[in-house]
Motif scaffolding. Structure first.
Motif, PDB file in Angstrom:
ATOM      1  N   VAL A 124      38.327  30.706  -8.457  1.00 32.08           N
ATOM      2  CA  VAL A 124      38.528  31.093  -7.013  1.00 32.08           C
ATOM      3  C   VAL A 124      38.964  32.494  -6.971  1.00 32.08           C
ATOM      4  O   VAL A 124      39.707  32.672  -8.082  1.00 32.08           O
ATOM      5  CB  VAL A 124      39.633  30.104  -6.128  1.00 32.08           C
ATOM      6  CG1 VAL A 124      39.967  31.064  -5.041  1.00 32.08           C
ATOM      7  CG2 VAL A 124      39.181  28.915  -6.009  1.00 32.08           C
ATOM      8  N   ALA A 125      38.431  33.553  -6.378  1.00 37.16           N
ATOM      9  CA  ALA A 125      38.831  34.955  -6.418  1.00 37.16           C
ATOM     10  C   ALA A 125      39.089  35.100  -5.113  1.00 37.16           C
ATOM     11  O   ALA A 125      37.893  35.405  -4.319  1.00 37.16           O
ATOM     12  CB  ALA A 125      37.558  35.959  -7.186  1.00 37.16           C
ATOM     13  N   THR A 126      40.157  35.620  -4.972  1.00 39.29           N
ATOM     14  CA  THR A 126      40.557  35.720  -3.320  1.00 39.29           C
ATOM     15  C   THR A 126      41.453  37.131  -3.150  1.00 39.29           C
ATOM     16  O   THR A 126      42.315  37.541  -4.260  1.00 39.29           O
ATOM     17  CB  THR A 126      41.441  34.425  -2.853  1.00 39.29           C
ATOM     18  OG1 THR A 126      42.010  34.861  -1.615  1.00 39.29           O
ATOM     19  CG2 THR A 126      42.569  34.330  -3.985  1.00 39.29           C
ATOM     20  N   GLY A 127      41.436  37.632  -2.118  1.00 41.76           N
ATOM     21  CA  GLY A 127      42.337  38.794  -1.949  1.00 41.76           C
ATOM     22  C   GLY A 127      43.892  38.252  -1.487  1.00 41.76           C
ATOM     23  O   GLY A 127      44.610  39.201  -1.533  1.00 41.76           O
ATOM     24  N   ALA A 128      43.904  36.914  -1.274  1.00 43.10           N
ATOM     25  CA  ALA A 128      45.271  36.343  -1.061  1.00 43.10           C
ATOM     26  C   ALA A 128      45.997  36.201  -2.353  1.00 43.10           C
ATOM     27  O   ALA A 128      45.507  36.402  -3.383  1.00 43.10           O
ATOM     28  CB  ALA A 128      45.247  35.008  -0.450  1.00 43.10           C
ATOM     29  N   PRO A 129      47.479  36.226  -2.263  1.00 42.03           N
ATOM     30  CA  PRO A 129      48.105  35.881  -3.490  1.00 42.03           C
ATOM     31  C   PRO A 129      47.878  34.832  -4.281  1.00 42.03           C
ATOM     32  O   PRO A 129      47.669  33.587  -3.621  1.00 42.03           O
ATOM     33  CB  PRO A 129      49.509  35.697  -3.030  1.00 42.03           C
ATOM     34  CG  PRO A 129      49.649  36.407  -1.499  1.00 42.03           C
ATOM     35  CD  PRO A 129      48.475  36.163  -1.213  1.00 42.03           C
ATOM     36  N   PRO A 130      47.619  34.893  -5.536  1.00 42.24           N
ATOM     37  CA  PRO A 130      47.095  33.707  -6.255  1.00 42.24           C
ATOM     38  C   PRO A 130      47.606  32.323  -6.208  1.00 42.24           C
ATOM     39  O   PRO A 130      47.238  31.297  -6.164  1.00 42.24           O
ATOM     40  CB  PRO A 130      46.972  33.983  -7.597  1.00 42.24           C
ATOM     41  CG  PRO A 130      47.725  35.113  -7.717  1.00 42.24           C
ATOM     42  CD  PRO A 130      47.718  35.762  -6.463  1.00 42.24           C
ATOM     43  N   GLU A 131      49.153  32.447  -6.186  1.00 41.24           N
ATOM     44  CA  GLU A 131      50.018  31.357  -5.857  1.00 41.24           C
ATOM     45  C   GLU A 131      49.764  30.475  -4.571  1.00 41.24           C
ATOM     46  O   GLU A 131      49.870  29.509  -4.655  1.00 41.24           O
ATOM     47  CB  GLU A 131      51.448  31.782  -6.120  1.00 41.24           C
ATOM     48  CG  GLU A 131      52.550  30.603  -5.874  1.00 41.24           C
ATOM     49  CD  GLU A 131      52.447  29.535  -7.032  1.00 41.24           C
ATOM     50  OE1 GLU A 131      53.020  28.585  -6.880  1.00 41.24           O
ATOM     51  OE2 GLU A 131      52.026  29.899  -7.955  1.00 41.24           O
ATOM     52  N   LEU A 132      49.422  31.325  -3.532  1.00 42.61           N
ATOM     53  CA  LEU A 132      49.171  30.824  -2.265  1.00 42.61           C
ATOM     54  C   LEU A 132      47.970  29.992  -2.392  1.00 42.61           C
ATOM     55  O   LEU A 132      48.123  28.655  -2.014  1.00 42.61           O
ATOM     56  CB  LEU A 132      48.886  31.893  -1.145  1.00 42.61           C
ATOM     57  CG  LEU A 132      48.486  31.352   0.363  1.00 42.61           C
ATOM     58  CD1 LEU A 132      49.653  30.565   0.653  1.00 42.61           C
ATOM     59  CD2 LEU A 132      48.445  32.657   1.030  1.00 42.61           C
ATOM     60  N   ALA A 133      46.735  30.352  -2.983  1.00 43.20           N
ATOM     61  CA  ALA A 133      45.481  29.468  -2.885  1.00 43.20           C
ATOM     62  C   ALA A 133      45.755  28.230  -4.109  1.00 43.20           C
ATOM     63  O   ALA A 133      45.582  27.208  -3.593  1.00 43.20           O
ATOM     64  CB  ALA A 133      44.489  30.444  -3.719  1.00 43.20           C
ATOM     65  N   ARG A 134      46.441  28.571  -5.107  1.00 41.77           N
ATOM     66  CA  ARG A 134      46.901  27.423  -5.839  1.00 41.77           C
ATOM     67  C   ARG A 134      47.500  26.443  -5.278  1.00 41.77           C
ATOM     68  O   ARG A 134      47.241  25.068  -5.336  1.00 41.77           O
ATOM     69  CB  ARG A 134      47.815  27.973  -7.322  1.00 41.77           C
ATOM     70  CG  ARG A 134      46.870  28.582  -8.045  1.00 41.77           C
ATOM     71  CD  ARG A 134      47.541  29.158  -9.474  1.00 41.77           C
ATOM     72  NE  ARG A 134      47.209  30.143 -10.107  1.00 41.77           N
ATOM     73  CZ  ARG A 134      47.793  31.278 -10.222  1.00 41.77           C
ATOM     74  NH1 ARG A 134      48.825  31.527  -9.710  1.00 41.77           N
ATOM     75  NH2 ARG A 134      47.106  32.031 -10.819  1.00 41.77           N
ATOM     76  N   ILE A 136      47.786  25.585  -2.198  1.00 41.91           N
ATOM     77  CA  ILE A 136      46.919  24.991  -1.200  1.00 41.91           C
ATOM     78  C   ILE A 136      45.953  24.140  -1.548  1.00 41.91           C
ATOM     79  O   ILE A 136      45.811  22.935  -1.207  1.00 41.91           O
ATOM     80  CB  ILE A 136      46.221  26.230  -0.080  1.00 41.91           C
ATOM     81  CG1 ILE A 136      47.532  26.629   0.652  1.00 41.91           C
ATOM     82  CG2 ILE A 136      45.293  25.369   0.525  1.00 41.91           C
ATOM     83  CD1 ILE A 136      47.055  27.998   1.547  1.00 41.91           C
ATOM     84  N   LEU A 137      45.236  24.540  -2.800  1.00 44.17           N
ATOM     85  CA  LEU A 137      44.412  23.664  -3.404  1.00 44.17           C
ATOM     86  C   LEU A 137      44.862  22.202  -3.862  1.00 44.17           C
ATOM     87  O   LEU A 137      44.389  21.331  -4.115  1.00 44.17           O
ATOM     88  CB  LEU A 137      43.519  24.462  -4.430  1.00 44.17           C
ATOM     89  CG  LEU A 137      42.730  25.458  -3.826  1.00 44.17           C
ATOM     90  CD1 LEU A 137      42.076  26.314  -5.075  1.00 44.17           C
ATOM     91  CD2 LEU A 137      41.516  24.910  -3.399  1.00 44.17           C
ATOM     92  N   ALA A 138      46.217  22.558  -4.327  1.00 45.06           N
ATOM     93  CA  ALA A 138      47.114  21.346  -4.909  1.00 45.06           C
ATOM     94  C   ALA A 138      46.965  20.102  -3.983  1.00 45.06           C
ATOM     95  O   ALA A 138      46.962  18.907  -4.257  1.00 45.06           O
ATOM     96  CB  ALA A 138      48.182  21.600  -5.474  1.00 45.06           C
ATOM     97  N   PHE A 139      46.886  20.561  -2.636  1.00 48.04           N
ATOM     98  CA  PHE A 139      46.993  19.576  -1.504  1.00 48.04           C
ATOM     99  C   PHE A 139      45.920  18.533  -1.788  1.00 48.04           C
ATOM    100  O   PHE A 139      46.079  17.246  -1.417  1.00 48.04           O
ATOM    101  CB  PHE A 139      46.953  19.808  -0.080  1.00 48.04           C
ATOM    102  CG  PHE A 139      48.198  20.553   0.343  1.00 48.04           C
ATOM    103  CD1 PHE A 139      49.552  20.165  -0.207  1.00 48.04           C
ATOM    104  CD2 PHE A 139      48.191  21.756   1.307  1.00 48.04           C
ATOM    105  CE1 PHE A 139      50.524  20.836   0.118  1.00 48.04           C
ATOM    106  CE2 PHE A 139      49.437  22.385   1.898  1.00 48.04           C
ATOM    107  CZ  PHE A 139      50.760  21.954   1.224  1.00 48.04           C
ATOM    108  N   VAL A 140      44.616  19.009  -2.113  1.00 44.27           N
ATOM    109  CA  VAL A 140      43.353  18.280  -2.435  1.00 44.27           C
ATOM    110  C   VAL A 140      43.134  18.206  -3.540  1.00 44.27           C
ATOM    111  O   VAL A 140      41.973  17.908  -3.843  1.00 44.27           O
ATOM    112  CB  VAL A 140      42.447  18.960  -1.515  1.00 44.27           C
ATOM    113  CG1 VAL A 140      42.449  18.714   0.061  1.00 44.27           C
ATOM    114  CG2 VAL A 140      42.209  20.458  -1.865  1.00 44.27           C
TER     115      VAL A 140
END
Length: 240
Positions: A124-134, A136-140
């Motif tokens: 995943v490559a995102t403009g958001a903070p990486p901790e945020l994406a990680r 959120i993905l942990a939910f699924v």
């Protein structure tokens, strides 16, 4: 219990996903920073007063990162370390789990998981903070996927982006980490044209209606332009 994904081989194809408007319906970073601002009356007042300046900057691609940085500074004033910022992110995600889950796009997650089951190297490559994406993905149950995002650090009594994972900089950050030979890339945004053009097989998902024709011109003929169930966005809809 969820079956573990196979470990990708070194020669497995590389698949890159954007996050916002690709896996997540909306701008996850904006949702985080809006929460930080709204929970403090002084921050909210500062954001309102700054919007005549920052709003137009955010609206234009060449100046977007400057406008966003202004709102991030207001939202995080008083935080002095990246680890403290990450703790706030985790707090936000846990507090808003039901709402965040509603923003995750089911079909996008199916495609994401299918690549992992196939043994592809997924990132995943995102403009958001990486901790945020990680978080959120942990939910699924999508932990363990490398996430490259905008790097933050202390700035004038708050947190600021020290490196924005955006446009050409996103590609530089990918290449620095050894992710240069991209087989498939998924994104919604013209800001990710460098990523889409670098991929052997670009896929546009959930673009703005106004950008559909443009994508058709600048990307190879036959490039899929799809809508993965993102209301208000363009692209070929999912079959009923």
């Amino acid at each position: 219990m969820t079956e573990p994904y196979p470990t990708p081989r070194d020669d497995a194809q590389l698949v890159v996903f954007d996050f916002d408007h690709t896996l997540y319906d909306g701008d996850s970073g904006s949702h985080l920073f809006a929460w930080l601002i709204k929970r403090n009356p002084l921050r909210l007042l500062a954001a309102i007063l700054a919007t005549p300046l920052l709003g137009p900057l955010v609206a234009l691609l060449p100046t977007r990162r400057f406008g966003i940085s202004g709102y991030v500074w207001i939202a995080t004033f008083g935080l002095h370390q990246a680890r403290d910022f990450n703790k706030v992110i985790d707090q936000y995600v846990l507090k808003h789990e039901p709402q965040i889950r509603q923003h995750l796009l089911p079909h996008a997650l199916q495609v994401f998981a299918a690549h992992r089951r196939a043994g592809d190297r997924v990132i995943v490559a995102t403009g958001a903070p990486p901790e945020l994406a990680r978080a959120i993905l942990a939910f699924v149950a999508e932990q363990g996927v490398p996430v490259i995002g905008s790097e933050v650090g202390p700035r004038l009594g708050a947190m600021g982006a020290t490196r924005h994972c955006h446009n050409e900089e996103k590609m530089r950050m990918l290449r620095e980490r050894g992710y240069g030979d991209i087989a498939i890339a998924y994104s919604d945004s013209t800001a990710d044209l460098p990523l889409l053009q670098a991929a052997k097989a670009p896929v546009v998902v959930n673009p703005k209606h106004s950008r559909v024709a443009y994508f058709g011109k600048v990307l190879p003929a036959g490039t899929p332009i799809l809508n993965w169930g993102c209301p208000g966005r363009g692209g070929k809809p999912l079959p009923n």
